[in-house]
Design a protein around this motif. Structure first.
Motif, PDB file in Angstrom:
ATOM      1  N   THR A   1       0.841  -1.190   0.000  1.00  0.00           N
ATOM      2  CA  THR A   1       0.000   0.000   0.000  1.00  0.00           C
ATOM      3  C   THR A   1       0.878   1.242   0.000  1.00  0.00           C
ATOM      4  O   THR A   1       2.093   1.159   0.206  1.00  0.00           O
ATOM      5  CB  THR A   1      -0.920   0.023   1.240  1.00  0.00           C
ATOM      6  N   ASN A   2       0.263   2.401  -0.172  1.00  0.00           N
ATOM      7  CA  ASN A   2       1.048   3.646  -0.156  1.00  0.00           C
ATOM      8  C   ASN A   2       1.502   4.013   1.254  1.00  0.00           C
ATOM      9  O   ASN A   2       2.283   4.932   1.429  1.00  0.00           O
ATOM     10  CB  ASN A   2       0.266   4.798  -0.806  1.00  0.00           C
ATOM     11  N   THR A   3       1.029   3.276   2.267  1.00  0.00           N
ATOM     12  CA  THR A   3       1.493   3.500   3.639  1.00  0.00           C
ATOM     13  C   THR A   3       2.604   2.533   4.027  1.00  0.00           C
ATOM     14  O   THR A   3       3.059   2.536   5.165  1.00  0.00           O
ATOM     15  CB  THR A   3       0.329   3.365   4.653  1.00  0.00           C
ATOM     16  N   GLY A   4       3.015   1.678   3.093  1.00  0.00           N
ATOM     17  CA  GLY A   4       4.108   0.752   3.358  1.00  0.00           C
ATOM     18  C   GLY A   4       3.677  -0.569   3.950  1.00  0.00           C
ATOM     19  O   GLY A   4       4.512  -1.422   4.234  1.00  0.00           O
ATOM     20  N   ARG A   5       2.397  -0.769   4.143  1.00  0.00           N
ATOM     21  CA  ARG A   5       1.908  -2.056   4.633  1.00  0.00           C
ATOM     22  C   ARG A   5       1.644  -2.973   3.446  1.00  0.00           C
ATOM     23  O   ARG A   5       1.485  -2.532   2.322  1.00  0.00           O
ATOM     24  CB  ARG A   5       0.631  -1.860   5.439  1.00  0.00           C
ATOM     25  N   ILE A   6       1.598  -4.248   3.714  1.00  0.00           N
ATOM     26  CA  ILE A   6       1.341  -5.244   2.690  1.00  0.00           C
ATOM     27  C   ILE A   6      -0.136  -5.612   2.766  1.00  0.00           C
ATOM     28  O   ILE A   6      -0.664  -5.883   3.837  1.00  0.00           O
ATOM     29  CB  ILE A   6       2.210  -6.496   2.912  1.00  0.00           C
ATOM     30  N   ARG A   7      -0.796  -5.651   1.616  1.00  0.00           N
ATOM     31  CA  ARG A   7      -2.232  -5.934   1.557  1.00  0.00           C
ATOM     32  C   ARG A   7      -2.464  -7.228   0.789  1.00  0.00           C
ATOM     33  O   ARG A   7      -1.974  -7.402  -0.324  1.00  0.00           O
ATOM     34  CB  ARG A   7      -2.940  -4.773   0.860  1.00  0.00           C
ATOM     35  N   ILE A   8      -3.242  -8.107   1.408  1.00  0.00           N
ATOM     36  CA  ILE A   8      -3.656  -9.337   0.745  1.00  0.00           C
ATOM     37  C   ILE A   8      -5.169  -9.281   0.650  1.00  0.00           C
ATOM     38  O   ILE A   8      -5.874  -9.374   1.648  1.00  0.00           O
ATOM     39  CB  ILE A   8      -3.205 -10.585   1.534  1.00  0.00           C
ATOM     40  N   ASP A   9      -5.659  -9.083  -0.568  1.00  0.00           N
ATOM     41  CA  ASP A   9      -7.098  -8.969  -0.783  1.00  0.00           C
ATOM     42  C   ASP A   9      -7.575 -10.179  -1.597  1.00  0.00           C
ATOM     43  O   ASP A   9      -6.817 -11.115  -1.857  1.00  0.00           O
ATOM     44  CB  ASP A   9      -7.442  -7.648  -1.474  1.00  0.00           C
ATOM     45  N   ASP A  10      -8.833 -10.171  -1.988  1.00  0.00           N
ATOM     46  CA  ASP A  10      -9.400 -11.308  -2.721  1.00  0.00           C
ATOM     47  C   ASP A  10      -8.661 -11.584  -4.027  1.00  0.00           C
ATOM     48  O   ASP A  10      -8.487 -12.736  -4.412  1.00  0.00           O
ATOM     49  CB  ASP A  10     -10.894 -11.089  -2.994  1.00  0.00           C
ATOM     50  N   GLU A  11      -8.221 -10.544  -4.708  1.00  0.00           N
ATOM     51  CA  GLU A  11      -7.492 -10.743  -5.965  1.00  0.00           C
ATOM     52  C   GLU A  11      -6.202 -11.528  -5.724  1.00  0.00           C
ATOM     53  O   GLU A  11      -5.885 -12.464  -6.462  1.00  0.00           O
ATOM     54  CB  GLU A  11      -7.172  -9.384  -6.609  1.00  0.00           C
ATOM     55  N   VAL A  12      -5.470 -11.147  -4.680  1.00  0.00           N
ATOM     56  CA  VAL A  12      -4.229 -11.854  -4.346  1.00  0.00           C
ATOM     57  C   VAL A  12      -4.540 -13.289  -3.928  1.00  0.00           C
ATOM     58  O   VAL A  12      -3.881 -14.232  -4.361  1.00  0.00           O
ATOM     59  CB  VAL A  12      -3.461 -11.102  -3.236  1.00  0.00           C
ATOM     60  N   LEU A  13      -5.563 -13.452  -3.091  1.00  0.00           N
ATOM     61  CA  LEU A  13      -5.937 -14.799  -2.639  1.00  0.00           C
ATOM     62  C   LEU A  13      -6.338 -15.688  -3.811  1.00  0.00           C
ATOM     63  O   LEU A  13      -5.983 -16.871  -3.850  1.00  0.00           O
ATOM     64  CB  LEU A  13      -7.074 -14.725  -1.625  1.00  0.00           C
ATOM     65  N   ASN A  14      -7.065 -15.136  -4.762  1.00  0.00           N
ATOM     66  CA  ASN A  14      -7.498 -15.927  -5.918  1.00  0.00           C
ATOM     67  C   ASN A  14      -6.320 -16.386  -6.773  1.00  0.00           C
ATOM     68  O   ASN A  14      -6.421 -17.387  -7.479  1.00  0.00           O
ATOM     69  CB  ASN A  14      -8.500 -15.137  -6.763  1.00  0.00           C
ATOM     70  N   ASN A  15      -5.203 -15.658  -6.715  1.00  0.00           N
ATOM     71  CA  ASN A  15      -4.008 -16.048  -7.465  1.00  0.00           C
ATOM     72  C   ASN A  15      -3.129 -17.024  -6.694  1.00  0.00           C
ATOM     73  O   ASN A  15      -2.174 -17.569  -7.251  1.00  0.00           O
ATOM     74  CB  ASN A  15      -3.191 -14.814  -7.855  1.00  0.00           C
ATOM     75  N   GLY A  16      -3.444 -17.234  -5.401  1.00  0.00           N
ATOM     76  CA  GLY A  16      -2.691 -18.193  -4.603  1.00  0.00           C
ATOM     77  C   GLY A  16      -3.116 -19.610  -4.947  1.00  0.00           C
ATOM     78  O   GLY A  16      -4.039 -19.840  -5.727  1.00  0.00           O
ATOM     79  N   VAL A  17      -2.425 -20.588  -4.369  1.00  0.00           N
ATOM     80  CA  VAL A  17      -2.786 -21.986  -4.580  1.00  0.00           C
ATOM     81  C   VAL A  17      -3.379 -22.545  -3.297  1.00  0.00           C
ATOM     82  O   VAL A  17      -3.018 -22.133  -2.201  1.00  0.00           O
ATOM     83  CB  VAL A  17      -1.585 -22.849  -5.036  1.00  0.00           C
ATOM     84  N   SER A  18      -4.274 -23.494  -3.439  1.00  0.00           N
ATOM     85  CA  SER A  18      -4.852 -24.139  -2.263  1.00  0.00           C
ATOM     86  C   SER A  18      -3.772 -24.995  -1.597  1.00  0.00           C
ATOM     87  O   SER A  18      -2.744 -25.325  -2.210  1.00  0.00           O
ATOM     88  CB  SER A  18      -6.036 -25.008  -2.661  1.00  0.00           C
ATOM     89  N   LEU A  19      -4.029 -25.376  -0.373  1.00  0.00           N
ATOM     90  CA  LEU A  19      -3.083 -26.235   0.335  1.00  0.00           C
ATOM     91  C   LEU A  19      -2.904 -27.566  -0.396  1.00  0.00           C
ATOM     92  O   LEU A  19      -1.777 -28.044  -0.552  1.00  0.00           O
ATOM     93  CB  LEU A  19      -3.540 -26.470   1.779  1.00  0.00           C
ATOM     94  N   ASP A  20      -3.989 -28.139  -0.884  1.00  0.00           N
ATOM     95  CA  ASP A  20      -3.888 -29.401  -1.632  1.00  0.00           C
ATOM     96  C   ASP A  20      -3.045 -29.240  -2.894  1.00  0.00           C
ATOM     97  O   ASP A  20      -2.239 -30.111  -3.226  1.00  0.00           O
ATOM     98  CB  ASP A  20      -5.277 -29.930  -1.994  1.00  0.00           C
ATOM     99  N   GLU A  21      -3.232 -28.124  -3.601  1.00  0.00           N
ATOM    100  CA  GLU A  21      -2.428 -27.866  -4.807  1.00  0.00           C
ATOM    101  C   GLU A  21      -0.954 -27.709  -4.451  1.00  0.00           C
ATOM    102  O   GLU A  21      -0.082 -28.238  -5.138  1.00  0.00           O
ATOM    103  CB  GLU A  21      -2.919 -26.609  -5.524  1.00  0.00           C
ATOM    104  N   PHE A  22      -0.679 -26.970  -3.378  1.00  0.00           N
ATOM    105  CA  PHE A  22       0.704 -26.767  -2.934  1.00  0.00           C
ATOM    106  C   PHE A  22       1.358 -28.113  -2.621  1.00  0.00           C
ATOM    107  O   PHE A  22       2.464 -28.401  -3.082  1.00  0.00           O
ATOM    108  CB  PHE A  22       0.731 -25.853  -1.704  1.00  0.00           C
ATOM    109  N   ILE A  23       0.675 -28.943  -1.852  1.00  0.00           N
ATOM    110  CA  ILE A  23       1.219 -30.250  -1.478  1.00  0.00           C
ATOM    111  C   ILE A  23       1.458 -31.100  -2.721  1.00  0.00           C
ATOM    112  O   ILE A  23       2.495 -31.743  -2.854  1.00  0.00           O
ATOM    113  CB  ILE A  23       0.289 -30.955  -0.466  1.00  0.00           C
ATOM    114  N   ALA A  24       0.512 -31.092  -3.658  1.00  0.00           N
ATOM    115  CA  ALA A  24       0.670 -31.870  -4.894  1.00  0.00           C
ATOM    116  C   ALA A  24       1.869 -31.383  -5.704  1.00  0.00           C
ATOM    117  O   ALA A  24       2.634 -32.187  -6.240  1.00  0.00           O
ATOM    118  CB  ALA A  24      -0.601 -31.803  -5.728  1.00  0.00           C
TER     119      ALA A  24
END
Length: 145
Positions: free
Chosen positions: A110-133
């Protein structure tokens, strides 16, 4: 942070440790995770599978609100990962939605120097099952019966 939120965070960390352990990872939950350590750079969890090391910061959120992480916390995760030769990840648990694992290069600052994880970022992540696979290379075995 209130005790209930802290307890849910610890429970999420322990759940992730159990799940990774059951899939063949060597896993430890850092005893100082969540503590107000200023000099040390401890991730919440270190998971190892056949020499591949993952330094994981765990976040739990009950609602759909974005998750914010202080820049210094992310920098500590990066520094630990650099020293250990680990891949730094952020694992987010939301009830009824499961786990998402996010490489740190996918988070937004963010412009305040904090890190933001929103739905867009989460949707680009992998599920735990996918990560393990992916890590254990079990993905293809499911289809080769």
């Amino acid at each position: 942070m209130d005790n209930a939120r802290r307890r849910r965070g610890f429970e999420a960390e322990r759940e992730l440790v159990r799940k990774l352990w059951s899939k063949g990872f060597a896993v430890i939950r850092a005893p100082a995770s969540g503590a107000r350590t200023r000099l040390a750079a401890y991730p919440d969890i270190v998971a190892i599978f056949k020499g591949r090391i993952y330094a994981i910061e765990v976040k739990y959120r009950r609602d759909n609100a974005p998750i914010y992480i202080d820049r210094t916390q992310l920098e500590k995760l990066i520094e630990f990962s650099r020293r250990a030769g680990a891949t730094p990840l952020i694992a987010v648990k939301r009830p009824h939605k499961g786990w998402k694992l996010i490489p740190i290069d996918q988070v937004k600052e963010t412009n305040t120097g904090r890190i933001r994880i929103d739905d867009e970022v989460l949707n680009n992540g992998v599920s735990l099952d996918e990560f393990i696979a992916i890590v254990t290379n079990t993905g293809l075995r499911k289809f080769m019966k």
